[in-house]
Write a protein that holds these residues in place. Structure first.
Motif, short mmCIF file in Angstrom:
data_model
loop_
_atom_site.label_atom_id
_atom_site.label_comp_id
_atom_site.label_asym_id
_atom_site.label_seq_id
_atom_site.Cartn_x
_atom_site.Cartn_y
_atom_site.Cartn_z
N SER A 77 30.81 36.35 76.37
CA SER A 77 30.25 36.39 75.02
C SER A 77 30.19 34.99 74.43
O SER A 77 30.95 34.10 74.82
N LEU A 78 29.32 34.84 73.46
CA LEU A 78 29.16 33.56 72.78
C LEU A 78 29.82 33.60 71.41
O LEU A 78 29.66 34.55 70.64
N LEU A 79 30.55 32.55 71.13
CA LEU A 79 31.21 32.38 69.84
C LEU A 79 30.59 31.16 69.17
O LEU A 79 30.52 30.09 69.77
N ILE A 80 30.13 31.33 67.94
CA ILE A 80 29.51 30.23 67.21
C ILE A 80 30.07 30.17 65.79
O ILE A 80 30.79 31.07 65.36
N LYS A 81 29.74 29.12 65.05
CA LYS A 81 30.16 29.04 63.66
C LYS A 81 29.38 30.05 62.83
O LYS A 81 28.17 30.27 63.05
N LYS A 82 30.06 30.67 61.88
CA LYS A 82 29.46 31.76 61.11
C LYS A 82 28.26 31.30 60.30
O LYS A 82 27.30 32.06 60.10
N ALA A 125 28.71 26.01 70.71
CA ALA A 125 29.15 27.37 70.99
C ALA A 125 30.28 27.35 72.02
O ALA A 125 30.52 26.33 72.69
N VAL A 126 30.96 28.48 72.13
CA VAL A 126 31.97 28.70 73.16
C VAL A 126 31.53 29.89 73.98
O VAL A 126 31.09 30.91 73.43
N LEU A 127 31.64 29.79 75.29
CA LEU A 127 31.35 30.92 76.17
C LEU A 127 32.66 31.38 76.81
O LEU A 127 33.29 30.64 77.55
N THR A 128 33.08 32.61 76.48
CA THR A 128 34.36 33.11 76.96
C THR A 128 34.33 34.63 77.04
O THR A 128 33.33 35.26 76.71
N GLY A 129 35.44 35.24 77.45
CA GLY A 129 35.52 36.69 77.55
C GLY A 129 35.49 37.35 76.18
O GLY A 129 36.02 36.81 75.20
N LEU A 130 34.89 38.53 76.12
CA LEU A 130 34.72 39.23 74.85
C LEU A 130 36.03 39.50 74.11
O LEU A 130 36.09 39.27 72.90
N PRO A 131 37.10 40.00 74.77
CA PRO A 131 38.33 40.26 74.02
C PRO A 131 38.87 39.02 73.31
O PRO A 131 39.26 39.09 72.14
N ALA A 132 38.89 37.89 74.02
CA ALA A 132 39.41 36.66 73.43
C ALA A 132 38.52 36.19 72.28
O ALA A 132 39.01 35.73 71.24
N ALA A 133 37.21 36.30 72.46
CA ALA A 133 36.27 35.88 71.41
C ALA A 133 36.45 36.72 70.15
O ALA A 133 36.47 36.19 69.02
N LYS A 134 36.61 38.02 70.32
CA LYS A 134 36.75 38.92 69.16
C LYS A 134 38.04 38.64 68.39
O LYS A 134 38.04 38.59 67.16
N VAL A 135 39.13 38.47 69.12
CA VAL A 135 40.41 38.23 68.46
C VAL A 135 40.39 36.90 67.71
O VAL A 135 40.88 36.80 66.58
N TYR A 136 39.82 35.87 68.33
CA TYR A 136 39.76 34.57 67.66
C TYR A 136 38.92 34.67 66.39
O TYR A 136 39.27 34.09 65.36
#
Length: 269
Positions: A139-144, A201-212
């Motif tokens: 999953s991708l994590l970005i600034k809101k 962006a950050v590309l990482t596993g969904l569980p870690a992305a959601k918790v962060y």
């Protein structure tokens, strides 16, 4: 006549010696096979009452060190429960960089790897895996407040932080070579790269992305996962009996409800 009797006696003695030697070889072969199929690990657990687990404790909520510097997380709790099912009174964790987990397992520094590791064909060339214990996906994590990025296609020519040795690196290499990878050693470093603005962006596993994202309201997870993955525990190829024992323990935990309790603790409903 005496010579004939002596000769016969010698032959009988030789046959008996050969028979005993063959029986001994058979037992040795059997013992060797037992060591090769993982009985060696189970016997070690039985004798020492300890299961040794390799993990990279930088990947909350799966594995990390809490405020007391203790190992904590979903994988940690689950592996402790599995260890108890296997007869281990103590589960020891060896903190190891992710890229060193498979080499460490092969070198017998630990019995099993529990570290948010995806089951992949490439990794299967070196090690075996338990049955899957949790679904994941990249999953991708970005600034809101970033409105310009809605999918990975919008990141072409931009920078994405990834952890060395993970599926994220391979995924970008094979599918998006025009996206610049910023490779870091620790999982937490990816999020720091994003917060500081050094990556988009950050590309990482969904569980870690959601918790962060739950812990830091300045970031968000894009809705669409890029891959469908499964997490598994890494086990040496020769340890087939140990693999079966881990799978049986995992099944028991799901049947008695303990797995669901651990899952709810870390991921909610």
């Amino acid at each position: 006549m005496k010579r004939l009797k002596r000769s016969l006696t010698g032959i009988v003695t030789l046959v008996l010696c050969l028979t005993l030697a063959l029986v001994g070889c058979g037992k040795a072969d059997q013992a060797s096979k037992q060591g090769q199929n993982g009985d060696e690990v189970l016997q070690k657990i039985k004798a020492e009452k300890t299961l040794v687990v390799g993990t990279d404790a930088t990947f909350p909520p799966l594995e990390f060190k809490n405020d007391k510097k203790e190992f904590d997380g979903f994988d940690i709790d689950l592996m402790r429960a599995i260890g108890k099912e296997l007869g281990a009174e103590k589960v020891e964790f060896v903190d190891t960089e992710f890229k060193g987990l498979i080499p460490g397992l092969e070198a017998k520094k630990f019995d099993v790897v529990a570290s948010g590791m995806y089951i992949t064909d490439e990794r299967k060339k070196a090690i075996n895996f338990s049955d899957t214990y949790y679904p994941g996906g990249l999953s991708l994590l970005i600034k809101k407040d970033n409105q310009s990025i809605n999918s990975i296609e919008d990141l072409k020519g931009k920078k994405i932080a990834v952890q060395i040795g993970t599926k994220s690196v391979q995924f970008l290499q094979e599918n998006y070579p025009d996206i610049k990878r910023v490779e870091v050693e620790k999982n937490v470093e990816m999020f720091l790269e994003l917060k500081s603005g050094r990556v988009d962006a950050v590309l990482t596993g969904l569980p870690a992305a959601k918790v962060y994202a739950m812990q830091d309201n300045s970031v968000k997870v894009l809705d669409k996962t890029l891959t469908n993955e499964e997490y598994g525990f890494g086990i040496r190829k020769e340890d087939s009996s140990f693999t079966q024992a881990v799978n049986k323990a995992l099944k028991t935990l799901k049947e008695n409800g303990k797995y669901q309790q651990i899952s709810k603790k870390w991921f909610g409903e």
